[in-house]
Design an enzyme around this catalytic site. Structure first.
Site, mmCIF file in Angstrom:
data_model
loop_
_atom_site.group_PDB
_atom_site.id
_atom_site.type_symbol
_atom_site.label_atom_id
_atom_site.label_comp_id
_atom_site.label_asym_id
_atom_site.label_seq_id
_atom_site.Cartn_x
_atom_site.Cartn_y
_atom_site.Cartn_z
ATOM 1 N N HIS A 1 -63.286 -40.933 15.105
ATOM 2 C CA HIS A 1 -62.429 -41.910 14.417
ATOM 3 C C HIS A 1 -63.281 -43.155 14.203
ATOM 4 C CE1 HIS A 1 -58.501 -39.916 15.066
ATOM 5 N NE2 HIS A 1 -58.986 -39.535 16.228
ATOM 6 N N ASP B 1 -63.905 -30.640 21.446
ATOM 7 C CA ASP B 1 -62.847 -31.476 20.876
ATOM 8 C C ASP B 1 -63.431 -32.805 20.410
ATOM 9 O OD1 ASP B 1 -60.354 -32.092 19.940
ATOM 10 O OD2 ASP B 1 -59.495 -32.595 21.883
ATOM 11 N N LYS C 1 -54.227 -22.288 14.541
ATOM 12 C CA LYS C 1 -54.076 -23.385 15.488
ATOM 13 C C LYS C 1 -52.619 -23.807 15.563
ATOM 14 C CE LYS C 1 -55.038 -26.901 18.077
ATOM 15 N NZ LYS C 1 -56.119 -27.434 18.865
ATOM 16 N N ALA D 1 -56.368 -41.193 19.135
ATOM 17 C CA ALA D 1 -56.828 -40.333 20.238
ATOM 18 C C ALA D 1 -58.077 -39.578 19.817
ATOM 19 C CB ALA D 1 -55.727 -39.346 20.609
ATOM 20 N N ASN E 1 -56.710 -29.876 11.246
ATOM 21 C CA ASN E 1 -55.734 -30.988 11.149
ATOM 22 C C ASN E 1 -56.205 -32.103 10.222
ATOM 23 O OD1 ASN E 1 -57.697 -31.737 13.080
ATOM 24 N ND2 ASN E 1 -56.278 -33.121 14.145
ATOM 25 N N HIS F 1 -58.568 -27.315 25.245
ATOM 26 C CA HIS F 1 -58.789 -28.528 26.050
ATOM 27 C C HIS F 1 -57.846 -28.619 27.255
ATOM 28 C CE1 HIS F 1 -55.598 -29.693 23.360
ATOM 29 N NE2 HIS F 1 -56.377 -30.056 22.383
ATOM 30 N N HIS G 1 -64.199 -25.678 19.676
ATOM 31 C CA HIS G 1 -63.110 -26.597 19.263
ATOM 32 C C HIS G 1 -63.749 -27.892 18.768
ATOM 33 C CE1 HIS G 1 -58.943 -28.499 20.100
ATOM 34 N NE2 HIS G 1 -59.654 -29.348 19.386
ATOM 35 N N HIS H 1 -63.635 -31.126 15.618
ATOM 36 C CA HIS H 1 -63.066 -31.827 14.454
ATOM 37 C C HIS H 1 -64.210 -32.377 13.613
ATOM 38 C CE1 HIS H 1 -58.931 -31.837 16.071
ATOM 39 N NE2 HIS H 1 -59.557 -31.864 17.234
ATOM 40 N N LEU H 2 -64.340 -31.877 12.394
ATOM 41 C CA LEU H 2 -65.399 -32.376 11.505
ATOM 42 C C LEU H 2 -64.849 -33.332 10.449
ATOM 43 C CD1 LEU H 2 -67.655 -29.255 10.780
ATOM 44 C CD2 LEU H 2 -68.264 -31.300 12.098
ATOM 45 N N ARG H 3 -63.508 -33.356 10.286
ATOM 46 C CA ARG H 3 -62.875 -34.190 9.242
ATOM 47 C C ARG H 3 -63.345 -33.738 7.853
ATOM 48 N NH1 ARG H 3 -59.717 -35.438 13.471
ATOM 49 N NH2 ARG H 3 -60.439 -37.180 14.702
ATOM 50 N N LEU I 1 -56.275 -36.884 23.535
ATOM 51 C CA LEU I 1 -55.117 -36.053 23.881
ATOM 52 C C LEU I 1 -55.556 -34.599 24.028
ATOM 53 C CD1 LEU I 1 -52.414 -37.658 21.591
ATOM 54 C CD2 LEU I 1 -52.467 -37.695 24.091
ATOM 55 N N HIS J 1 -52.645 -26.167 21.178
ATOM 56 C CA HIS J 1 -52.624 -27.512 21.761
ATOM 57 C C HIS J 1 -51.440 -27.511 22.724
ATOM 58 C CE1 HIS J 1 -53.317 -31.993 21.657
ATOM 59 N NE2 HIS J 1 -52.181 -31.877 22.320
#
Ligand code: DOR
Ligand code: ZN
Length: 347
Positions: free
Chosen positions: A252, A248, A100, A264, A42, A175, A14, A16-18, A220, A137
């Site tokens: 940011h 996760d 997802k 978050a 996302n 998560h 899990h 997030h690479l953006r 979150l 989620h």
């Protein structure tokens, strides 16, 4: 005393690479310590079709350091209008490994998420038929539910009914942050797994709120009380095959975290493996780190365990991680466990 631990290269189930400058700034850290990662969809706008996943996969591969063998495992963002045929094609081609589910409004960029599960039934039934997992989620988002209860209420009112409605659907509870989540997974052997983050093994809600608000510990699902953290520690250090690592890690820019309405997410891909070695050693279960980080997730997803290895070394000196990394999208603050870490990944 120096300790050395060599394990098959871990995977991050899990991540997030953006995109764009942030992707280019953070990917090297996942590529260094991990063989593969399940990539969250996302983005703005989200990755909802096989074609979009292919284009995003190409952008990730282009951003990788030269010679890296890191493999992004793509996901699609489930919406009420997701086309079952598109999902089947993207899964059968090998590109897409999971879908997802973000309940609408649950977290960062989740506005296109599912509101009415009736509308998503055709695609969920197809996923059950062809064996594509749904990564969930697990939080309800209604205003009358306390934020610390969102996960437990989701299990009872959404997840359990959904699993009964779509038999055979393979689900990853992402998560997990509560004893309720751990107990639910343990009670259901079939078609159910769970990821647990590094930071939820280390912080409880006091870390966020006591002695001044700590925006870099806000994520979150939000960290819960200590008894829940201890239940998570027990679950992962036991080696139970149903639990596997999903960091996760969610970068940011620092100014959007240190903000009147802070985002978050904790950025942990850079120091997760030393932190986990510390956690497992502290609980006297270093021998089970390999199961949690390198084996259990592969088994759930039906993929081979990585043939490359990763070596962790414990020295006398505390490791110095940067407070921030610099990216083209701005500085990103690194998760600080709040105690010394003597483990490092062998260069
Ligand atoms: O803390 C989080 N950050 N939780 C999520 O579910 C999303 C993530 C993000 O994308 O920033
Ligand atoms: Zn996430």
């Amino acid at each position: 005393m120096t300790s050395i631990l060599t394990i098959p290269k871990p995977d991050d189930w899990h991540l997030h690479l953006r995109d764009g400058a942030m992707l280019e700034g953070v990917i090297e850290y996942s590529a260094k310590d991990f063989g593969r990662a399940i990539i969250m969809p996302n983005l703005v706008p989200p990755i909802v079709t096989g074609d979009q996943a292919k284009a995003y996969n190409d952008r990730i591969l282009a951003a990788l350091p030269k010679g890296s063998s890191f493999e992004p495992l793509m996901t699609l963002y489930l919406t009420e209008t997701t086309n079952p045929d598109d999902v089947e094609q993207a899964a059968k081609s090998g590109l897409v490994k999971a879908l997802k589910l973000y309940p609408a409004g649950a977290t960062t960029n989740s506005e296109s998420g599912v509101r009415n599960f009736d509308n998503a039934l055709p695609v969920l039934e197809r996923m059950a038929k062809i064996g594509v997992p749904l990564c969930v989620h697990g939080e309800v988002t209604t205003a009358d539910v306390d934020i610390f209860d969102r996960e437990a209420v989701f299990i009872e009112t959404v997840l359990d009914p959904l699993r009964k409605r779509v038999p055979g659907l393979r689900v990853v509870m992402e998560h997990v942050t509560t004893k309720d989540g751990v107990d639910y997974v343990k009670a259901h052997d079939k078609d159910l797994g769970a990821t647990i983050t590094t930071h939820h093994l280390i912080i409880n809600r006091n870390h966020i709120l006591v002695g001044g608000i700590k925006p870099h510990y806000y994520c979150l699902p939000v960290a819960k009380r200590e008894s829940h953290r201890l239940a998570l520690r027990d679950a992962v250090t036991s080696g139970d095959a149903r639990f596997f690592l999903g960091t996760d890690s969610a970068p940011h820019p620092t100014d959007l975290k240190e903000n009147a309405c802070g985002c978050a997410g904790c950025f942990t891909s850079i120091n997760t493996m030393p932190l986990l070695a510390h956690v497992f050693e502290e609980d006297g279960k270093l021998e089970n780190l390999e199961k949690f980080a390198s084996q259990n997730g592969s088994t759930f997803y039906g993929l081979p365990i990585n043939s490359e290895t990763l070596t962790l070394i414990k020295g006398h000196e505390a490791m110095k991680f940067p407070n921030e990394i610099q990216t083209g999208a701005g500085p990103v603050t690194v998760f600080d466990p709040g105690f010394d870490i003597n483990w490092r990944v062998e260069a």
